[in-house]
Design an enzyme around this catalytic site. Structure first.
Site, short mmCIF file in Angstrom:
data_model
loop_
_atom_site.label_atom_id
_atom_site.label_comp_id
_atom_site.label_asym_id
_atom_site.label_seq_id
_atom_site.Cartn_x
_atom_site.Cartn_y
_atom_site.Cartn_z
N ALA A 82 0.83 -1.21 0.00
CA ALA A 82 0.00 0.00 0.00
C ALA A 82 0.86 1.26 0.00
O ALA A 82 0.47 2.28 -0.56
CB ALA A 82 -0.93 0.00 1.20
N CYS A 83 2.04 1.18 0.60
CA CYS A 83 2.93 2.35 0.66
C CYS A 83 3.63 2.63 -0.66
O CYS A 83 4.28 3.65 -0.81
CB CYS A 83 3.97 2.15 1.76
SG CYS A 83 5.07 0.73 1.48
N GLY A 84 3.48 1.72 -1.63
CA GLY A 84 4.08 1.92 -2.95
C GLY A 84 5.34 1.12 -3.18
O GLY A 84 5.77 0.97 -4.32
#
Length: 190
Positions: free
Chosen positions: A162-164
């Site tokens: 989700a943080c990339g």
């Protein structure tokens, strides 16, 4: 292969810690209920920032547990750990959850449940966090400690977070967690 019908009706205690992957806990609850298992959910305050109380209660058909002091039972950690649960799983288990358990912290309901259980019932830990956090020596050491004490550490997935970032630390898929839970049941439980 054993008849899956024999596994119906077990009591699964599911702890949900604060992680963006909390939504997968909802899918796991649904799968467990479809298989005929009873599910009680304990959620951290941070987990409730991602998924609401109504979702956990609606899917599990039981009241959500969040504290040792919001319960009708006098000593819920003893009742849940020693008298109710057939399997205990932390899904997702954040870095904080893992490190707290390895330190023997029991200042919250789930920590107290784990100490009261003392590995009498299977304890499964499904890590979920950023890959750099997952690789941190504190987390790695805590996982080793928990494994050495008798916990089953479930494998993380690898991929986009989700943080990339991309790497190891993704929460295992709900279908795989269901398989892991049912695999822990002893012949006496079946």
């Amino acid at each position: 292969m054993e008849n899956k019908e024999q596994l119906r009706g077990k009591n699964i205690l599911l702890y949900v810690s604060g992680s963006i992957s909390c939504y997968k806990a909802c899918a796991l609850i649904s799968l467990l209920k479809k298989r005929g298992h009873a599910v009680t959910v304990i959620a951290s305050e941070n987990a409730l920032r991602f998924v609401g109380r109504a979702s956990f209660e609606g899917l599990s058909h039981t009241r959500l547990r969040t504290s040792m002091f919001d319960d009708e039972e006098l000593i819920p950690h003893i009742a849940l750990a020693q008298n109710w649960a057939d399997v205990i799983i932390a899904y997702p288990a954040s870095a904080d959850c893992i490190n707290r358990l390895a330190a023997g912290r029991c200042d919250d309901l789930f920590g107290a449940v784990c100490l009261a259980n003392n590995f009498a019932r299977p304890l499964l830990i499904a890590p979920a966090m950023n890959s750099m956090m997952f690789a941190h020596p504190a987390v790695r050491q805590s996982l080793e400690i928990l494994s050495g004490w008798g916990a089953t550490i479930l494998e993380c997935g690898e991929g986009r977070m989700a943080c990339g970032s991309t790497g190891e630390g993704r929460l295992m898929e709900p279908e795989d967690a269901l398989t892991a839970i049912e695999a822990t049941l002893t012949p006496e439980d079946r």
